[in-house]
Design an enzyme around this catalytic site. Structure first.
Site, PDB file in Angstrom:
ATOM      1  N   ASN A 402       0.822  -1.198   0.000  1.00  0.00           N
ATOM      2  CA  ASN A 402       0.000   0.000   0.000  1.00  0.00           C
ATOM      3  C   ASN A 402       0.862   1.256   0.000  1.00  0.00           C
ATOM      4  O   ASN A 402       0.937   1.968  -0.996  1.00  0.00           O
ATOM      5  CB  ASN A 402      -0.931  -0.036   1.214  1.00  0.00           C
ATOM      6  CG  ASN A 402      -1.975   1.066   1.180  1.00  0.00           C
ATOM      7  OD1 ASN A 402      -1.870   2.002   0.408  1.00  0.00           O
ATOM      8  ND2 ASN A 402      -2.975   0.958   2.018  1.00  0.00           N
ATOM      9  N   ASP A 403       1.564   1.484   1.105  1.00  0.00           N
ATOM     10  CA  ASP A 403       2.303   2.744   1.231  1.00  0.00           C
ATOM     11  C   ASP A 403       3.376   2.919   0.156  1.00  0.00           C
ATOM     12  O   ASP A 403       3.641   4.030  -0.272  1.00  0.00           O
ATOM     13  CB  ASP A 403       2.942   2.832   2.618  1.00  0.00           C
ATOM     14  CG  ASP A 403       1.887   2.819   3.717  1.00  0.00           C
ATOM     15  OD1 ASP A 403       0.772   3.336   3.457  1.00  0.00           O
ATOM     16  OD2 ASP A 403       2.156   2.294   4.800  1.00  0.00           O
TER      17      ASP A 403
END
Lengths: 476, 101
Positions: A402-403
């Protein structure tokens, strides 16, 4: 004769640590390097026990061997059994053990000099340290404080990584409180120099333990690898102070080597995340409050995609890039992703893995996990090499990451991850993101990539979805 | 001030040793590809377990009647062993996977 032999053994031990670590820096020799280090360590331990001169009661020998036996069995079993995804936790806990060991040594030696006229024997007589000299006292106090901070800090890091403590706990003005407390620990150590009440050493011990907790508690989960690496070098320094105390070169070499190499490794990790070490320790990151000001209106909508559509899309692509994240490892989907890779390659699709430097929970963690499932080393492409390839990529499959693909790192200065280099997946033609739900990533930040018109969301458990995907591809 | 200066000259050899060792540590890590960072950190973690040598000293020197020291020493050796054995074994497990290629 015995002590000369011991000196030689310590020399061999020291050199084997240096050579071992050097060899570990190269993928080809790394495993041998680790064994070289272990052999040196074994030699130093056996030498210390066998060649010690002086009257030692058999009871003590028995106790030492018993402790080593128990430690070996527990250590061996734990290390063999643990899942590779739990690796960072394990490193953290072993590091804490080393710190506690260093702290205990200092505690015992401090009591020795304060209670009796016990003389710290410098076994090799290379540097005679006077028992009550300022130097010896300094080494004890430093070893105690650093070892204790490393111990309690590692335990907190462990609890954070395994999810027991998932939210950073912050007192108001925690930076100021921590700094004042650190100064208090220093001041109290200095005070202990001239005090004749040995009981106060336990106060310092408790203070240092508490500081370790306070030091790690406010730091967010995403920064834990950096913290572990830092604590790792702390333990190295604590071991080195033990080496000073005894004038023991093998402890010194091992300790300083890890202290300096560990510090450099910490800095390298910070660079990979583009987060100065100062910000990691003092800055706010990974907090729940970090959700930046993205209005719902600007977000756009989320598009779903089914497994069969994904299979079709991939089957008719030329180039597919897989972006694996920690979610992949949690779902134990490393093996399935390898199957997916094989079946796509059979269809003439070129498959590569894009590895962000901090994918997983530690730098290089993802490589270890994928190597475990036999993914070809050459298919793992590092960020700087894969980024220019995204415009020519037909499908990017993001699994459990995600990040590291969050465009906010480039576009939103208010985002806590602003400035972190990311994988430019938005340049590719199609983006498929597999996630269990719409929860935010480890750093707790919303991801605009999900709302990108090119993005389709493939919801579901990574292992289940990928297995279905492979099955679907087989029917085509 | 006098004290601090004399501490330096008394331990001159040691201070040189430390400075050189720091550079060796930096040199050894320099240029390591990021894929090896995790095993390397784990390997370094095992190496600082050398602190166990100090714990063994404590035990060897302690008075067999002093149960407090014996207990603390016993725990120190145990923890040190965990650090050493666990550290090397888990590093080996990680590196074994790279070796297959």
């Amino acid at each position: 004769m015995q002590s000369h032999l011991l000196s030689v053994i310590y020399l061999i031990g020291s050199v084997s640590f240096i050579i071992g670590m050097k060899m570990m820096g190269n993928a080809k020799t790394a495993r041998k390097g680790n064994l070289v280090g272990a052999a040196g360590m074994g030699l130093a331990i056996v030498g210390t026990i066998v060649l010690f001169k002086g009257d030692v009661s058999p009871v003590i020998y028995g106790l030492i061997l018993l402790a080593i036996l128990i430690g070996t069995i527990i250590g061996w079993m734990t290390a063999k059994k643990v899942q590779m995804t739990k690796m960072p936790e394990l490193v953290s806990i072993f590091n804490g053990m080393g710190g506690a060991c260093a702290a205990l040594i200092s505690l015992i030696e401090f009591n020795h000099i304060k209670h009796t006229d016990h003389i710290i024997e410098t076994v090799q007589n290379l540097i005679p340290v006077e028992p009550t000299s300022a130097g010896a006292l300094f080494c004890m106090l430093a070893g105690l404080v650093i070892g204790s901070v490393s111990f309690s800090g590692s335990i907190i890091a462990f609890l954070k990584l395994n999810g027991t403590l998932d939210k950073p706990v912050r007192l108001p003005k925690y930076n100021i409180i921590n700094t004042i407390f650190l100064i208090a620990v220093f001041a109290f150590s200095v005070y202990l120099f001239n005090v004749e009440t040995p009981i106060l050493i336990y106060v310092l011990f408790a203070m240092a333990l508490l500081y370790g907790v306070m030091f790690v508690l406010p730091i967010g989960g995403a920064d834990m690898p950096v913290v572990i690496s830092l604590l790792n070098s702390f333990t190295g320094v604590a071991a080195a102070f033990g080496g000073f105390l005894y004038g023991n070169y093998v402890m010194l070499t091992g300790g300083i080597l890890v202290g300096s190499a560990g510090t450099l490794l910490t800095v390298i990790m910070c660079e990979a995340m583009n987060r100065p070490l100062f910000n990691v320790i003092f800055g706010a990151f990974g907090g729940g409050a970090a959700t930046s000001a993205i209005g719902d209106a600007t977000k756009g909508t989320i598009k779903d995609i089914s497994v069969s559509d994904t299979a079709t899309l991939m089957n008719y692509s030329k180039r597919v890039v897989i972006v694996p994240g920690y979610g992949l490892a949690v779902a134990q989907a490393q093996h399935v992703i390898h199957e997916l890779e094989i079946i796509l390659e059979e269809r003439g699709v070129e498959v590569k893995y894009a590895i962000h430097p901090v994918a997983g929970r530690m730098p290089g963690h993802m490589n270890v996990l994928l190597a475990e499932s036999n993914v070809d080393y050459g298919k793992l492409v590092e960020m700087d090499d894969i980024n220019p390839e995204f415009p020519n990529t037909d499908v990017v499959l993001v699994v459990g990451a995600n990040d590291v693909v969050n465009p906010a790192a480039k576009t939103d200065p208010s985002s806590p991850i602003y400035g972190m280099p990311i994988l430019d997946v938005e340049n590719s033609k199609n983006i498929i993101i597999n996630k269990r739900s719409m929860n935010a990533g480890y750093a707790g930040i919303d991801n605009l990539l999900f709302y990108n018109p090119k993005t389709s969301m493939l919801f579901g458990d990574a292992k289940k979805v990928l297995t279905e995907l492979v099955a679907e591809l087989k029917t085509m | 001030m006098e004290n601090i200066l004399s501490l330096f000259s008394e331990n001159e050899q040691m201070i040189y040793f430390v400075i050189l060792a720091v550079f060796v540590g930096i040199e050894v890590i320099g240029g390591v590809p990021s894929i090896l960072h995790t095993p390397l950190m784990s390997g370094a973690n095992a190496i600082h377990g050398v602190v166990i040598v100090g714990a063994i000293f404590v035990m060897l020197k302690s008075d067999p009647e002093n149960y407090g020291t014996l207990l603390a020493g016993f725990i120190a050796v145990l923890l040190g062993t965990l650090n050493v054995v666990g550290g090397f074994v888990v590093t080996d497990r990680m590196l074994e996977m790279f070796k297959k290629k």
